[in-house]
Design a protein around this motif. Structure first.
Motif, PDB file in Angstrom:
ATOM      1  N   ARG A 123       3.776   4.906 -10.773  1.00 37.67           N
ATOM      2  CA  ARG A 123       3.839   3.530 -10.280  1.00 37.67           C
ATOM      3  C   ARG A 123       3.088   2.586 -11.225  1.00 37.67           C
ATOM      4  O   ARG A 123       3.548   1.464 -11.491  1.00 37.67           O
ATOM      5  CB  ARG A 123       3.272   3.449  -8.871  1.00 37.67           C
ATOM      6  CG  ARG A 123       3.351   2.052  -8.266  1.00 37.67           C
ATOM      7  CD  ARG A 123       2.845   2.042  -6.836  1.00 37.67           C
ATOM      8  NE  ARG A 123       2.882   0.707  -6.281  1.00 37.67           N
ATOM      9  CZ  ARG A 123       2.508   0.401  -5.031  1.00 37.67           C
ATOM     10  NH1 ARG A 123       2.073   1.363  -4.214  1.00 37.67           N
ATOM     11  NH2 ARG A 123       2.573  -0.854  -4.605  1.00 37.67           N
ATOM     12  N   SER A 166       5.665   6.369  -5.019  1.00 37.59           N
ATOM     13  CA  SER A 166       4.749   7.221  -4.261  1.00 37.59           C
ATOM     14  C   SER A 166       3.821   8.025  -5.160  1.00 37.59           C
ATOM     15  O   SER A 166       2.909   8.683  -4.684  1.00 37.59           O
ATOM     16  CB  SER A 166       5.541   8.180  -3.360  1.00 37.59           C
ATOM     17  OG  SER A 166       6.323   9.071  -4.142  1.00 37.59           O
ATOM     18  N   THR A 224       0.847  -1.194   0.000  1.00 36.57           N
ATOM     19  CA  THR A 224       0.000   0.000   0.000  1.00 36.57           C
ATOM     20  C   THR A 224       0.880   1.241   0.000  1.00 36.57           C
ATOM     21  O   THR A 224       2.098   1.167   0.232  1.00 36.57           O
ATOM     22  CB  THR A 224      -0.906   0.020   1.229  1.00 36.57           C
ATOM     23  OG1 THR A 224      -0.071   0.123   2.408  1.00 36.57           O
ATOM     24  CG2 THR A 224      -1.748  -1.247   1.315  1.00 36.57           C
ATOM     25  N   GLN A 225       0.252   2.402  -0.218  1.00 32.44           N
ATOM     26  CA  GLN A 225       1.026   3.644  -0.194  1.00 32.44           C
ATOM     27  C   GLN A 225       1.626   3.888   1.179  1.00 32.44           C
ATOM     28  O   GLN A 225       2.731   4.428   1.300  1.00 32.44           O
ATOM     29  CB  GLN A 225       0.141   4.818  -0.616  1.00 32.44           C
ATOM     30  CG  GLN A 225      -0.160   4.888  -2.101  1.00 32.44           C
ATOM     31  CD  GLN A 225       1.103   5.037  -2.941  1.00 32.44           C
ATOM     32  OE1 GLN A 225       1.940   5.899  -2.701  1.00 32.44           O
ATOM     33  NE2 GLN A 225       1.253   4.147  -3.914  1.00 32.44           N
ATOM     34  N   TYR A 251      11.340   5.875  -4.309  1.00 28.81           N
ATOM     35  CA  TYR A 251      10.177   6.490  -3.667  1.00 28.81           C
ATOM     36  C   TYR A 251       9.504   7.488  -4.605  1.00 28.81           C
ATOM     37  O   TYR A 251       8.274   7.603  -4.625  1.00 28.81           O
ATOM     38  CB  TYR A 251      10.610   7.172  -2.376  1.00 28.81           C
ATOM     39  CG  TYR A 251       9.463   7.794  -1.603  1.00 28.81           C
ATOM     40  CD1 TYR A 251       8.501   6.995  -1.000  1.00 28.81           C
ATOM     41  CD2 TYR A 251       9.358   9.174  -1.479  1.00 28.81           C
ATOM     42  CE1 TYR A 251       7.445   7.556  -0.306  1.00 28.81           C
ATOM     43  CE2 TYR A 251       8.306   9.748  -0.781  1.00 28.81           C
ATOM     44  CZ  TYR A 251       7.352   8.929  -0.194  1.00 28.81           C
ATOM     45  OH  TYR A 251       6.310   9.482   0.499  1.00 28.81           O
ATOM     46  N   PRO A 273       1.078   7.529  -7.922  1.00 31.69           N
ATOM     47  CA  PRO A 273       0.249   6.464  -8.513  1.00 31.69           C
ATOM     48  C   PRO A 273       0.356   6.330 -10.027  1.00 31.69           C
ATOM     49  O   PRO A 273       0.493   5.201 -10.524  1.00 31.69           O
ATOM     50  CB  PRO A 273      -1.169   6.826  -8.051  1.00 31.69           C
ATOM     51  CG  PRO A 273      -0.951   7.534  -6.746  1.00 31.69           C
ATOM     52  CD  PRO A 273       0.300   8.334  -6.934  1.00 31.69           C
ATOM     53  N   LYS A 302       5.625   4.338   1.947  1.00 30.75           N
ATOM     54  CA  LYS A 302       6.191   5.424   2.737  1.00 30.75           C
ATOM     55  C   LYS A 302       7.023   4.890   3.896  1.00 30.75           C
ATOM     56  O   LYS A 302       8.112   5.406   4.196  1.00 30.75           O
ATOM     57  CB  LYS A 302       5.076   6.332   3.258  1.00 30.75           C
ATOM     58  CG  LYS A 302       5.573   7.597   3.936  1.00 30.75           C
ATOM     59  CD  LYS A 302       4.413   8.520   4.257  1.00 30.75           C
ATOM     60  CE  LYS A 302       4.921   9.843   4.857  1.00 30.75           C
ATOM     61  NZ  LYS A 302       3.789  10.761   5.135  1.00 30.75           N
TER      62      LYS A 302
END
Length: 463
Positions: free
Chosen positions: A102, A97, A57-58, A93, A99, A62
């Motif tokens: 990603r 981070s 998940t985000q 990252y 979307p 993180k």
């Protein structure tokens, strides 16, 4: 008559092709897409860098970033590879981070079984940096041998220092990372400044910008307190390293490192070595444009400071209206431009490198000459012995177990014929010896009273 020169051998401790119209444009675009997809095939796994699963998940992204950033932060990790790993963590990252980025990255990973980076065919370049910055990478993301500057003090030390630095000023989501960083000329040092890592960093960069921080990312050249900030534009996309080098050439104080010669008489005076002056080898880069600035010339001047005198001259500044060389220039029988002239003022011997790649080869040739290798047919120069030449020639990488020293008196140095004869014989002896662990030097006793006393003592013999 002046006394004959003395030769000393001393031991050292420790030996050590073209399509037109719309079809052509489509063909080019398709070819570029294939290339960019191909180069992304072997990039690093961002998920592995952060120590997380692809389904993370985000919040987990993180968390993984914070853990790895803390682990590899240069202030906390003294490992030599920590700085580059820290940069890799930040790059990972930046992708995971965001979307949309990603999603493109995951799509490219499903295409390549070994994992890839973002789909560059959807990437773009703009004021906010590279969106999709994997172009040209090899097995791991190569950001160049940059230095992470993590404090205001480190930034100011770089800005005020004598080296030429390129500061990459960025924020977490927008940066210019890419392989171009590994393609910069060696005389440009690269530093990374993340404005979101410290309020002090943002403050010092703002102050350096005259109170206007502007929008990151941007690049900043600096040397001895002088600054030049700029933002690469889209036309630089496939040649950013060259574009930066051009900016740097316009920025540096070129003629403070490279002697500017503007006439035949200037050339004659430059290569001469009057009594008491430096006998260091002269290197003259001969160009066709008087306003030319060459990175290879600048690099040679920087690298060989203290070991050789480097100059540049426009051929037509030492030629007549018909392009025929003036008196002194004519001695060197130049056939092509550009040309590099190597001149040994101690013996008057000289040689040249001519043609397209002459400037690129000059530094390597000069280094080999000064390490006692005959890489030019007509030259085998001998360096004057002093602290600088000894430290450059005899070090951990090139140990000197023996020194062969030609010692001459001031009286002999006034007799040019005798000196050239002695230097010639000595050079032949040194070349014949050609031991990798031995070094030859010329010692002027008038400049070295302690050595003069030693030579005199050995002339008389033991008490």
């Amino acid at each position: 008559s002046p006394p004959a020169p003395a030769v000393l051998m001393t031991g050292q401790n420790g030996r050590s092709p073209v399509l037109f119209g719309r079809v052509g444009r489509l063909a080019v675009a398709f070819a570029c897409k294939l290339v960019l997809l191909a180069v992304s095939a072997s990039a690093v796994d961002h998920y592995a860098v952060l120590g997380i699963a692809q389904q993370a998940t985000q919040a987990e992204v993180k968390k993984g970033y914070k853990q790895m950033a803390l682990k590899y932060h240069p202030d906390k990790n003294q490992d030599p590879d920590a700085q580059m790993k820290f940069i890799e963590v930040q790059k990972a990252y930046d992708v995971l981070s965001d979307p949309p980025r990603r999603k493109r990255y995951d799509r490219s990973r499903s295409f390549y079984s070994n994992g890839g980076d973002e789909d560059m065919s959807e990437g773009s370049f703009g004021r906010r940096g590279f969106s999709g910055s994997s172009w040209g990478r090899s097995e791991t993301p190569d950001h160049g041998a940059g230095t992470v500057l993590s404090s205001a003090e480190e930034v100011m030390a770089v800005v005020q220092g004598g080296d030429i630095w390129l500061l990459h000023v960025y924020v977490d989501k927008h940066a210019f990372f890419g392989v171009w960083m590994a393609q910069l000329p060696p005389w440009i040092k690269l530093g990374h400044v993340n404005l979101e890592r410290s309020d002090d960093l943002a403050t010092v960069i703002q102050e350096l910008q005259g109170g206007n921080l502007g929008s990151a990312p941007f690049l900043m050249l600096c040397e001895r307190g002088r600054l030049k900030s700029f933002v690469p534009h889209q036309s630089m996309f496939f040649g950013l390293a060259s574009a930066v080098a051009s900016e740097a050439m316009a920025f540096v104080d070129y003629w403070s490192k490279v002697h500017l010669l503007q006439s035949d008489d200037d050339l004659r005076r430059f290569v001469a070595a009057p009594l008491g002056s430096s006998p260091r080898i002269r290197v003259v880069f001969i160009v066709s444009d008087p306003d030319e600035r060459q990175g290879d010339v600048f690099q040679t001047a920087l690298k060989m400071k203290g070991q050789a005198h480097v100059a540049q001259i426009c051929y037509y500044d030492a030629a007549d209206e018909l392009g025929r060389p003036d008196d002194f220039m004519s001695h060197f029988q130049l056939q092509h431009l550009p040309t590099v002239l190597f001149y040994d003022p101690s013996t008057g011997s000289w040689d040249t490198l001519e043609g397209r790649y002459a400037f690129k080869r000059a530094l390597q040739v000069l280094e080999k000459l000064l390490y006692g290798r005959r890489v030019l047919p007509n030259m085998f120069p001998v360096q004057e012995l002093d602290v600088e030449s000894y430290a450059w020639r005899c070090n951990a990488d090139h140990p000197c177990d023996w020194l062969l020293v030609l010692a001459t008196t001031a009286a002999m140095e006034t007799n040019a014929g005798e000196l050239v004869k002695a230097m010639g014989l000595f050079s032949q002896a040194c070349e014949a010896m050609a031991f990798s662990f031995a070094a030859c030097f010329w010692l002027r006793l008038g400049r070295a009273p302690n050595w003069a006393a030693l030579v005199e003592r050995h002339r008389r013999g033991p008490p």
